[in-house]
Enzyme design. Sequence first.
Site, PDB file in Angstrom:
ATOM      1  N   ASP A  93       0.807  -1.218   0.000  1.00 46.52           N
ATOM      2  CA  ASP A  93       0.000   0.000   0.000  1.00 46.52           C
ATOM      3  C   ASP A  93       0.842   1.270   0.000  1.00 46.52           C
ATOM      4  O   ASP A  93       0.507   2.252  -0.670  1.00 46.52           O
ATOM      5  CB  ASP A  93      -1.005  -0.001   1.159  1.00 46.52           C
ATOM      6  N   THR A 117      11.329   4.349   5.303  1.00 51.40           N
ATOM      7  CA  THR A 117      10.690   3.041   5.252  1.00 51.40           C
ATOM      8  C   THR A 117       9.181   3.244   5.358  1.00 51.40           C
ATOM      9  O   THR A 117       8.708   4.342   5.701  1.00 51.40           O
ATOM     10  CB  THR A 117      11.188   2.140   6.392  1.00 51.40           C
ATOM     11  N   SER A 118       8.427   2.201   5.090  1.00 53.28           N
ATOM     12  CA  SER A 118       6.965   2.317   5.100  1.00 53.28           C
ATOM     13  C   SER A 118       6.436   2.832   6.429  1.00 53.28           C
ATOM     14  O   SER A 118       5.456   3.585   6.475  1.00 53.28           O
ATOM     15  CB  SER A 118       6.328   0.962   4.783  1.00 53.28           C
ATOM     16  N   HIS A 165     -25.438  -3.852  47.383  1.00 55.79           N
ATOM     17  CA  HIS A 165     -25.854  -5.183  46.922  1.00 55.79           C
ATOM     18  C   HIS A 165     -27.245  -5.127  46.277  1.00 55.79           C
ATOM     19  O   HIS A 165     -27.945  -6.128  46.205  1.00 55.79           O
ATOM     20  CB  HIS A 165     -25.854  -6.202  48.073  1.00 55.79           C
ATOM     21  N   SER A 295     -41.717  -0.112  22.591  1.00 55.01           N
ATOM     22  CA  SER A 295     -41.870  -1.527  22.250  1.00 55.01           C
ATOM     23  C   SER A 295     -42.876  -1.651  21.121  1.00 55.01           C
ATOM     24  O   SER A 295     -43.902  -0.952  21.107  1.00 55.01           O
ATOM     25  CB  SER A 295     -42.349  -2.329  23.464  1.00 55.01           C
ATOM     26  N   SER A 340      -0.434  -5.464  11.535  1.00 50.69           N
ATOM     27  CA  SER A 340      -1.024  -4.460  10.667  1.00 50.69           C
ATOM     28  C   SER A 340      -2.537  -4.593  10.512  1.00 50.69           C
ATOM     29  O   SER A 340      -3.283  -3.646  10.774  1.00 50.69           O
ATOM     30  CB  SER A 340      -0.362  -4.519   9.292  1.00 50.69           C
TER      31      SER A 340
END
Length: 483
Positions: A93, A117-118, A165, A295, A340
Amino acid sequence: MAEAGDRGGQQAACGHDSYCSPLASRYASPEMCFMFSDRCKFRTWRQLWLWLAEAEQALGLPITDEQIQEMKSNLDNIDFKMAAEKEKQLRHDVMAHVHTFGHCCQKAAAIIHLGATSCYVGDNTDLIILRNAIDLLLPKLARVISRLADFAKERADLPTLGFTHFQPAQLTTVGKRCCLWIQDLCMDLQNLKRVQDDLRFRGVKGTTGTQASFLQLFEGDEQKVEQLDKMVTEKAGFNRAFIITGQTYTRKVDIEVLSVLASLGASVHKICTDIRLLANLKEMEEPFEKQQIGSSAMPYKRNPMRSERCCSLARHLMTLIMDPLQTASVQWFERTLDDSANRRICLAEAFLTADAILNTLQNISEGLVVYPKVIERRIRQELPFMATENIIMAMVKSGGNRQDCHEKIRVLSQEAAAVVKEEGGDNDLIERIQADAYFSPIHSQLDRLLDPSSFTGCASRQRQREREAETQAEGEADIIQRA
């Protein structure tokens, strides 16, 4: 972000005949979707190539002003069809876009990507996008905090039954409970700003992080190599770059970023679960539009669909932290390409999901509805039991015996509880106390002893202190103005 073989062929169009992520089509904002778009990514690649060329020229490499100007003029002139065809041919790419950019920059074509570099464009673009995506989230999170703070202030003194609780406990206030939510979000705000401040640029490091190609370009002049790295870092708007990298920046950065987003997901899930439970108790509801349908089968329903959506998306956000954890753990030596494809998905999805959650939570926080009469009724059901200690103390002050009073209260409480649990009636403990001559010395005090506000402790003042802390957090982040 990618190298050879990472993506095969042209992307399928997103339409009615192809899968399209609901994060983009339904939930996330246009600005966050754009942040992770191809146009944003590839335009940033071109910007990085321009910055590199400018810095290399400034440091003496034979790059002309005409080449620089040509690159500037074509930053947005992206031929996506050509790039896709080149990628299909080259299986790479970055090189596909090098050729595509070069096609419209004939004079500059020879120096595009010089020495790089990429990962120079891939990783540095990722870091720029991560930084900018956090910039989108910060004011949204601050806005939610601000809206909830307004709500907490408005309801600071409204007593409500507390739960531990999910069982009745001591009273708190509606505002104080909201401050539990605000406190968590303030922590998320601070952590999000911290992780943004900690971001470092990958910079100009070469294929394995040694900067060997640039050292060769500058004929062994290490000082110029260091200057090149610094100049491009500053052009990208970063204060510092990594000193040490492999081919990529360390994938622990992704762990740090997604960890904060996952933690935000946990906060929102807790908040919206509380709202859903309160909706069931009919004490509080999220906004419900006049034409909204709860609903398809039950017309009376007012389902907390926004809170449910937040919980649903938050669960996805929380699970995404596993991707960078595993990716960082299997990066062999200087890098491997199995990061990637994974990162294409998880980084974008994390931010789009967080964005969608905050958009929805803002809507909820701006329209919360409280039903004080329902809250008051629930308090009346439980408060008599909670007030028994106060009643005993009042009786002792009036000359009664603590043990005798305790036994009287115990018997009456059991009788009242039986009415509630076995007969489905109301809690009539106070009526029983009022009818018992033993308690006549304090009958006139019962209204005061049962005042709900006397059971909430420091809740109201704690809300004020939390507001001060929240304001400080917003000030430190310097983002509330954008909210």
